[in-house]
Structures are given as structure tokens and as C-alpha cells.
Design a protein around this motif. Sequence first.
Motif, PDB file in Angstrom:
ATOM      1  N   VAL A   1       0.607  -1.541   0.081  1.00 25.58           N
ATOM      2  CA  VAL A   1      -0.113  -0.080  -0.191  1.00 25.58           C
ATOM      3  C   VAL A   1       0.692   1.621   0.420  1.00 25.58           C
ATOM      4  O   VAL A   1       1.552   1.639   1.039  1.00 25.58           O
ATOM      5  N   ASN A   2       1.193   1.509  -0.897  1.00 22.06           N
ATOM      6  CA  ASN A   2       1.583   2.809  -1.145  1.00 22.06           C
ATOM      7  C   ASN A   2       1.218   4.216  -0.446  1.00 22.06           C
ATOM      8  O   ASN A   2       1.936   5.506  -0.287  1.00 22.06           O
ATOM      9  N   LYS A   3      -0.039   4.388  -0.720  1.00 24.51           N
ATOM     10  CA  LYS A   3      -0.340   5.740  -0.309  1.00 24.51           C
ATOM     11  C   LYS A   3      -1.995   5.801  -0.623  1.00 24.51           C
ATOM     12  O   LYS A   3      -2.779   4.810  -1.052  1.00 24.51           O
ATOM     13  N   VAL A   4      -2.762   6.107   0.821  1.00 22.24           N
ATOM     14  CA  VAL A   4      -3.879   6.036   0.726  1.00 22.24           C
ATOM     15  C   VAL A   4      -4.506   8.088   1.295  1.00 22.24           C
ATOM     16  O   VAL A   4      -4.191   8.131   2.705  1.00 22.24           O
ATOM     17  N   THR A   5      -5.208   8.275   0.294  1.00 24.93           N
ATOM     18  CA  THR A   5      -5.899   9.547   0.577  1.00 24.93           C
ATOM     19  C   THR A   5      -7.282   9.772   0.533  1.00 24.93           C
ATOM     20  O   THR A   5      -7.337   8.278   0.128  1.00 24.93           O
ATOM     21  N   GLY A   6      -7.597  11.011   0.713  1.00 24.14           N
ATOM     22  CA  GLY A   6      -9.638  11.239   0.392  1.00 24.14           C
ATOM     23  C   GLY A   6      -9.714  12.014   0.669  1.00 24.14           C
ATOM     24  O   GLY A   6      -9.134  13.271   1.509  1.00 24.14           O
ATOM     25  N   ARG A   7     -10.922  12.524   0.499  1.00 22.48           N
ATOM     26  CA  ARG A   7     -11.966  14.025   0.954  1.00 22.48           C
ATOM     27  C   ARG A   7     -13.029  13.229   1.593  1.00 22.48           C
ATOM     28  O   ARG A   7     -13.873  12.151   0.598  1.00 22.48           O
ATOM     29  N   ASN A   8     -13.687  14.656   1.802  1.00 22.51           N
ATOM     30  CA  ASN A   8     -14.573  14.526   2.802  1.00 22.51           C
ATOM     31  C   ASN A   8     -15.753  15.485   1.806  1.00 22.51           C
ATOM     32  O   ASN A   8     -14.814  16.104   1.134  1.00 22.51           O
ATOM     33  N   ALA A   9     -17.282  15.016   1.187  1.00 28.83           N
ATOM     34  CA  ALA A   9     -18.011  15.802   0.765  1.00 28.83           C
ATOM     35  C   ALA A   9     -19.362  15.842   1.308  1.00 28.83           C
ATOM     36  O   ALA A   9     -19.936  14.651   0.761  1.00 28.83           O
ATOM     37  N   GLY A  10     -20.130  16.198   1.763  1.00 27.37           N
ATOM     38  CA  GLY A  10     -21.244  16.647   2.967  1.00 27.37           C
ATOM     39  C   GLY A  10     -20.955  14.959   3.342  1.00 27.37           C
ATOM     40  O   GLY A  10     -19.751  14.972   4.074  1.00 27.37           O
ATOM     41  N   SER A  11     -22.140  14.058   3.484  1.00 26.70           N
ATOM     42  CA  SER A  11     -21.838  13.464   3.588  1.00 26.70           C
ATOM     43  C   SER A  11     -21.090  11.743   3.384  1.00 26.70           C
ATOM     44  O   SER A  11     -20.972  10.729   3.815  1.00 26.70           O
ATOM     45  N   PHE A  12     -20.575  11.892   2.090  1.00 33.50           N
ATOM     46  CA  PHE A  12     -19.715  11.357   1.889  1.00 33.50           C
ATOM     47  C   PHE A  12     -17.909  11.040   1.541  1.00 33.50           C
ATOM     48  O   PHE A  12     -17.911  12.702   1.666  1.00 33.50           O
ATOM     49  N   GLN A  13     -17.350  10.412   1.270  1.00 31.85           N
ATOM     50  CA  GLN A  13     -16.002  10.385   1.046  1.00 31.85           C
ATOM     51  C   GLN A  13     -15.152   9.071  -0.551  1.00 31.85           C
ATOM     52  O   GLN A  13     -15.979   8.815  -0.647  1.00 31.85           O
ATOM     53  N   PHE A  14     -14.738  10.154  -0.161  1.00 30.48           N
ATOM     54  CA  PHE A  14     -13.774   9.462  -1.861  1.00 30.48           C
ATOM     55  C   PHE A  14     -12.562   9.874  -2.010  1.00 30.48           C
ATOM     56  O   PHE A  14     -12.194  10.410  -0.647  1.00 30.48           O
ATOM     57  N   VAL A  15     -12.182   8.347  -1.852  1.00 25.50           N
ATOM     58  CA  VAL A  15     -11.143   7.810  -1.636  1.00 25.50           C
ATOM     59  C   VAL A  15     -10.110   7.643  -2.293  1.00 25.50           C
ATOM     60  O   VAL A  15     -10.382   7.040  -3.754  1.00 25.50           O
ATOM     61  N   GLN A  16      -8.364   7.889  -2.278  1.00 29.72           N
ATOM     62  CA  GLN A  16      -7.791   7.536  -3.756  1.00 29.72           C
ATOM     63  C   GLN A  16      -6.537   6.741  -3.416  1.00 29.72           C
ATOM     64  O   GLN A  16      -6.587   6.750  -1.957  1.00 29.72           O
ATOM     65  N   LEU A  17      -6.067   5.359  -3.799  1.00 34.35           N
ATOM     66  CA  LEU A  17      -5.364   4.767  -3.285  1.00 34.35           C
ATOM     67  C   LEU A  17      -4.077   4.827  -4.619  1.00 34.35           C
ATOM     68  O   LEU A  17      -4.442   4.093  -5.281  1.00 34.35           O
ATOM     69  N   ASP A  18      -2.910   4.496  -3.902  1.00 37.37           N
ATOM     70  CA  ASP A  18      -1.327   3.974  -4.819  1.00 37.37           C
ATOM     71  C   ASP A  18      -1.438   2.960  -4.418  1.00 37.37           C
ATOM     72  O   ASP A  18      -0.686   2.519  -3.424  1.00 37.37           O
ATOM     73  N   LEU A  19      -1.891   1.283  -4.958  1.00 35.67           N
ATOM     74  CA  LEU A  19      -1.518   0.119  -4.687  1.00 35.67           C
ATOM     75  C   LEU A  19      -0.267  -0.776  -5.580  1.00 35.67           C
ATOM     76  O   LEU A  19      -0.404  -0.305  -7.042  1.00 35.67           O
ATOM     77  N   SER A  20       0.184  -1.191  -4.901  1.00 32.55           N
ATOM     78  CA  SER A  20       1.604  -2.684  -6.157  1.00 32.55           C
ATOM     79  C   SER A  20       0.668  -3.541  -5.474  1.00 32.55           C
ATOM     80  O   SER A  20       0.509  -4.074  -4.976  1.00 32.55           O
ATOM     81  N   LEU A  21       0.334  -4.193  -6.646  1.00 32.86           N
ATOM     82  CA  LEU A  21      -0.352  -5.563  -6.775  1.00 32.86           C
ATOM     83  C   LEU A  21       0.418  -6.275  -7.520  1.00 32.86           C
ATOM     84  O   LEU A  21       0.936  -6.458  -8.290  1.00 32.86           O
ATOM     85  N   TYR A  22      -0.103  -8.171  -7.029  1.00 31.13           N
ATOM     86  CA  TYR A  22       1.017  -9.404  -7.016  1.00 31.13           C
ATOM     87  C   TYR A  22       0.490  -9.730  -8.209  1.00 31.13           C
ATOM     88  O   TYR A  22      -0.314 -11.294  -9.072  1.00 31.13           O
ATOM     89  N   THR A  23       0.546  -9.061  -9.879  1.00 30.02           N
ATOM     90  CA  THR A  23       0.060  -9.076 -10.880  1.00 30.02           C
ATOM     91  C   THR A  23       0.667  -8.456 -12.482  1.00 30.02           C
ATOM     92  O   THR A  23       0.709  -7.628 -11.463  1.00 30.02           O
ATOM     93  N   ASP A  24       1.067  -8.912 -13.151  1.00 28.64           N
ATOM     94  CA  ASP A  24       1.576  -7.565 -14.570  1.00 28.64           C
ATOM     95  C   ASP A  24       0.029  -7.854 -15.547  1.00 28.64           C
ATOM     96  O   ASP A  24       0.307  -7.587 -16.531  1.00 28.64           O
ATOM     97  N   SER A  25      -0.851  -8.731 -15.150  1.00 27.77           N
ATOM     98  CA  SER A  25      -2.089  -8.578 -16.181  1.00 27.77           C
ATOM     99  C   SER A  25      -3.075  -7.654 -15.838  1.00 27.77           C
ATOM    100  O   SER A  25      -3.245  -7.325 -14.462  1.00 27.77           O
ATOM    101  N   LEU A  26      -3.416  -6.618 -17.106  1.00 26.51           N
ATOM    102  CA  LEU A  26      -3.649  -5.368 -16.468  1.00 26.51           C
ATOM    103  C   LEU A  26      -5.361  -5.090 -16.691  1.00 26.51           C
ATOM    104  O   LEU A  26      -5.726  -5.441 -15.880  1.00 26.51           O
ATOM    105  N   ARG A  27      -5.411  -6.900 -17.048  1.00 25.55           N
ATOM    106  CA  ARG A  27      -7.633  -7.171 -16.933  1.00 25.55           C
ATOM    107  C   ARG A  27      -7.772  -7.579 -15.568  1.00 25.55           C
ATOM    108  O   ARG A  27      -8.261  -7.311 -14.621  1.00 25.55           O
ATOM    109  N   GLU A  28      -6.698  -8.656 -15.194  1.00 25.31           N
ATOM    110  CA  GLU A  28      -6.779  -9.472 -13.794  1.00 25.31           C
ATOM    111  C   GLU A  28      -6.065  -8.141 -12.652  1.00 25.31           C
ATOM    112  O   GLU A  28      -7.502  -8.003 -11.235  1.00 25.31           O
ATOM    113  N   ALA A  29      -5.815  -6.760 -12.754  1.00 27.73           N
ATOM    114  CA  ALA A  29      -5.600  -5.910 -11.746  1.00 27.73           C
ATOM    115  C   ALA A  29      -6.136  -5.535 -11.831  1.00 27.73           C
ATOM    116  O   ALA A  29      -6.829  -4.583 -10.625  1.00 27.73           O
TER     117      ALA A  29
END
Length: 289
Positions: free
Chosen positions: A234-262
Motif C-alpha cells: 500500500v503506497n498511499k491512502v488519501t481521501g476527502r469528505n463532501a457532505g455525508s460522503f467520502q472520496f478515497v484515492q489509493l496507490d497500490l502495488s499488486l501481485y500481478t502483471d496482467s492489466l485485466r486481472e489488476a
Amino acid sequence: MSNTENTKVMNHNEKKKISLYSIGINLLLSVIKIIGGIISGSAALTADGVHSLSDLAASLSVYAGIVISNKKSDLFPHGLYKVENLVALVSAFAIFFAGYEIAKDVLFEETMPIKNLWVALGVIGATVVITYLYSRWEKKMAIELNSPSLLADAEHIKTDFYTALVVFVGVLGQYFEYPIVEKIAVVIVVYFIFHSGFEILKEAIKVLLDASLDHDSIEEIKAILAANDKIKAVNKVTGRNAGSFQFVQLDLSLYTDSLREAHEIAHQIEDEIKAKMPFVEKVVIHYGQ
């Protein structure tokens, strides 16, 4: 309709219903205070009834804000959820104004004799009970629904509770010819009112300026990601609020080199976060190896 969408609709309808209750409460308080003030001869009680009319206008704006925040528009692709935060901002200034009005009326206006003590005390007692119980219930529901505008409205209505206490002390002080008691009480009460207004103002500004998600939400997201064996890092976890809701942004490294699987893994991660955190509106995932 998906479970998430159904939950959003139910939450929105619940928020509208609660804001309508607030309108009814403020209308009731205005009527009984003004009538009680006229009968008892208490200028403070009559003035407080007129002040409740401004609270009624504030509750109407909360209702309008909740309705508008759920509208969809091509001009606002991320939604109009922050309208709730704008309403909370306005409510904060309304709370400051209420505190100012209480201080001005009690500290600088001339006191009037009370003609009917028991009518005045009866109306004040009813106001204390109604505002205390309702503001506590609305605050509880606002937290459950994650609604900043309802939370601000609950704090605004709580100022009526404080005001009623000041009027109560003032009425007794006038009746027993100790007006200084009321002035001491109002200084204490205005402090609490301004403190409530400042907290609402601070939270509204943080959201409007896109401050980060709170620490607990970030940690909850990290815990969900840590349990997923398809995530290498997990490289980075960020996010923001808007009213009642939350918007999340993630930067991840995955165990796959397949774009479809990712891509499939990213969808699964988004669905899992939304399932465990019902106020998350959107998850944007950047992934790589």
C-alpha cells in the motif's frame, strides 16, 4: 438498484425527514414563546420567540441544502454533496449571531417587570425540555447519517436550550429584583454558544478546503487493504469528505502483471471498501507491480 444506491436513497430521505422535524420544532417554539411572552409580560421571552423565527429560517435552509446536495448535474461531476457543508458554514454564523443577540438583549437592554411568573416559567420549562431532547436526538441521527448540516442544525437548536436557561434565570432575577444574576448567566452561556459555532465552522471549512479524511477512516481503509492477499504494498491512502460522503484515492502495488486481472482486483477492492464503509461514494485506485 444496488444495495449501496438503496442505502444512499434511504439516508437522503431520512435526512429530509429529520430536517422537516426541525422546521416543525422551531415553528412550535416560536409560537409558544411569543404567546407566552405577551401573556406573562416578559420582553425577553417575546424576543426569544422572534429569535426562534430566525431559527426556523435556518432549518428551512438546512432542508433546502439536503435536497440540493442530492441533485445530479453535468457541471458538477463529483456531485453537489458539499452544499451540506456550505449550509453548516452558514449555520455556524447563525449560531454566532444568536450568541451576539442574547448578549446584546440581556447585557444592554432595559429589563421589564413580569406580570405572570408561572406562565413565563411554564413556557421556558417546555422550551428547555423540547430543545434539550430534540437537539440530542438530532445530533445522534446526524452522526449516524454522517450529515454535517443536521449536526450543525442540532447545535443551532441547542442554542435555544441555552437561551431558555438564560431567560429562566433572567425571569427569576427580574421577579425577585436581582437582575445581575441574568447578566452573569448570559456571559457563561454565550461562551458555550460561541464554542459550538467555532467547532462547526472549523469542520465545514476543512471539508470545503478538501482536508484529508480523518485518521480513523484512513486506518480502517488500511486494515481492509492489509487483509487482501492480492496487494503487494500500500503506497498511499488519501481521501476527502463532501457532505455525508467520502472520496478515497489509493496507490497500490499488486501481485500481478496482467492489466485485466489488476482491473478486476481494483473493482473487488472498491466493492469491499464500500461494503464496509457505507459513506464511501467513490474509490479511485492507481495500481502497478
